[in-house]
Design a protein around this motif. Sequence first.
Motif, PDB file in Angstrom:
ATOM      1  N   ASP A  43      -9.781  -1.986  14.681  1.00 36.65           N
ATOM      2  CA  ASP A  43     -10.606  -0.313  14.897  1.00 36.65           C
ATOM      3  C   ASP A  43     -11.338  -1.280  16.051  1.00 36.65           C
ATOM      4  O   ASP A  43     -11.576  -0.516  17.070  1.00 36.65           O
TER       5      ASP A  43
ATOM      6  N   LYS B 185     -10.751  -1.577   9.367  1.00 31.57           N
ATOM      7  CA  LYS B 185     -12.273  -1.819   9.303  1.00 31.57           C
ATOM      8  C   LYS B 185     -12.265  -3.018   9.355  1.00 31.57           C
ATOM      9  O   LYS B 185     -13.005  -3.567  10.371  1.00 31.57           O
ATOM     10  N   GLU B 186     -11.686  -3.846   7.975  1.00 34.86           N
ATOM     11  CA  GLU B 186     -12.302  -4.820   7.890  1.00 34.86           C
ATOM     12  C   GLU B 186     -11.483  -6.029   8.677  1.00 34.86           C
ATOM     13  O   GLU B 186     -11.898  -7.395   9.285  1.00 34.86           O
TER      14      GLU B 186
ATOM     15  N   LYS C  88      -5.933   6.742  -3.168  1.00 37.41           N
ATOM     16  CA  LYS C  88      -6.225   5.160  -3.450  1.00 37.41           C
ATOM     17  C   LYS C  88      -5.798   3.988  -2.003  1.00 37.41           C
ATOM     18  O   LYS C  88      -6.081   3.467  -1.207  1.00 37.41           O
TER      19      LYS C  88
ATOM     20  N   THR D 215       1.047  -1.402   0.094  1.00 43.24           N
ATOM     21  CA  THR D 215       0.109   0.249  -0.440  1.00 43.24           C
ATOM     22  C   THR D 215       0.432   1.301   0.294  1.00 43.24           C
ATOM     23  O   THR D 215       1.259   1.345   0.949  1.00 43.24           O
TER      24      THR D 215
ATOM     25  N   GLN E 251      -7.790   2.596   5.083  1.00 42.75           N
ATOM     26  CA  GLN E 251      -9.127   2.372   5.971  1.00 42.75           C
ATOM     27  C   GLN E 251      -9.411   2.014   5.967  1.00 42.75           C
ATOM     28  O   GLN E 251     -10.260   1.113   6.994  1.00 42.75           O
ATOM     29  N   LYS E 252     -10.016   0.547   5.137  1.00 40.10           N
ATOM     30  CA  LYS E 252     -10.942  -0.336   3.936  1.00 40.10           C
ATOM     31  C   LYS E 252     -10.056  -1.386   4.856  1.00 40.10           C
ATOM     32  O   LYS E 252     -10.959  -2.085   6.137  1.00 40.10           O
ATOM     33  N   PHE E 253      -8.462  -1.914   5.467  1.00 40.21           N
ATOM     34  CA  PHE E 253      -8.461  -2.335   5.712  1.00 40.21           C
ATOM     35  C   PHE E 253      -7.983  -2.767   7.488  1.00 40.21           C
ATOM     36  O   PHE E 253      -8.399  -3.598   8.476  1.00 40.21           O
TER      37      PHE E 253
ATOM     38  N   ALA F 224      -6.856   4.913   1.313  1.00 38.84           N
ATOM     39  CA  ALA F 224      -8.663   4.575   1.339  1.00 38.84           C
ATOM     40  C   ALA F 224      -8.261   3.235   1.655  1.00 38.84           C
ATOM     41  O   ALA F 224      -9.176   3.013   2.399  1.00 38.84           O
ATOM     42  N   PHE F 225      -7.105   2.358   1.132  1.00 36.24           N
ATOM     43  CA  PHE F 225      -7.426   0.920   1.338  1.00 36.24           C
ATOM     44  C   PHE F 225      -6.737   0.769   2.529  1.00 36.24           C
ATOM     45  O   PHE F 225      -7.488  -0.466   3.507  1.00 36.24           O
TER      46      PHE F 225
END
Length: 431
Positions: free
Chosen positions: A406, A401-402, A391, A385, A397-399, A394-395
């Motif tokens: 978090d 959370k998923e 971009k 990353t 932040q998604k990582f 954003a990846f």
Amino acid sequence: MSFSDKVMIRIRSGDGGDGHVSFRREKYVANGGPDGGDGGRGGDLIFEVDPGLNTLADFHYKQKFFASNGEPGGKRRCHGADGNDLVVKVPPGTVVREASSGQVITDMSYDNTREILLMGGRGGKGNMHYATPTMQAPKYAQPGKPGIELEVILELKVIADVGLVGFPNVGKSTLLSRVSAARPKIANYHFTTLNPNLGVVDMDGISGFVMADIPGLIEGAADGVGLGHDFLRHIERTHVLLHVVDAASTEGRDPISDIKSINDELREYNEKLTERPQIIAANKMDCLYGNDRERVVAKLREEFDPQGIPVFPISAVSGEGVRELLFHVKKVLDENPDDRVVYEKEYEIKMPDFSDEPYTVSRSEDEENTFIVEGPRIERMLGYTNLDSEKGFAFFQKFIKENGIDDELVKLGIEEGDTVRIYGWQFEYYP
């Protein structure tokens, strides 16, 4: 001789070099700062069309194609050397499929003459990038991003305007050698042609289209008998099918029966193939005399004229009737727009899955309101990353959370405005 239009190979892009951890060590400079350099980029794996190739035979002798790795960074901000790209040359019409699923990765045809199939791994950042007011001597550098490795199937589907089809030893190779500069091997035994031969038609007043001598078919080809499927796939891209038959029955074959058998095989393999314009070249007329010539041609026309398939008596050996045949072929091509057969991309090359690798989330013992996230899974994510890009962030932040990071931070009591440190990166937390 073996037929070589389908082969499995292994390909790999290069690993990115690791970033370096080092600190300035100079006379009269106390507590020198970090000066670890970045790793080099791994080499890309590139496919490129070579118009001079018409077979995949070379891939039987070499089946592993690996681009080189990037070099690690060095001290004094030295950047590691980038790995060399590896260019794999393939014939026009090569379809690349992922081996286990059979899905199309790319079709190296027409305008698609060069494609980066596997990107090399990005080089890791050296520790010189991670100095902050609160961390002036970072002992962390980013690992290089690994390359990507795949097993793929290369499948050649010849690109030609006209496909010569017919049973073995009916004169297809002789016809091709007469109307073009192609020089296929010609001999009087079955399966002489095992690789497709292509030639550009070049006669007075007739030029500009490509003719392919498709290897000889046998009954049962659509069921995979003999080398059937290997032969039939070459017909998929041709715009006009030119049946070459032994009108003189020099080997006891019935030309009408042969044409019907071939159309049955085409229909069973792919119904759309029989919808292409068809023309019959009644070859070996030089072996017939008197009424026999007229009788054979009349019989063929009686059978196929009602189906809209014209018959042209020719002799590929003497040249009799060849010009008339080619003029008609050119007319049919001009009347039928170029309907290109291109295989759409089905397979997306994805990052390796590292979801099973561990990570830890903890409170800092040294700094108040600071939380530390680390572990192999986090290192790997950082290697893939670029947090400096929108971009990439954003990846990231998604990582977070998923992967439940978090939630872990919330359980530890993190509050808005607290600091989250992930190796050399530092963020303020906002729920």
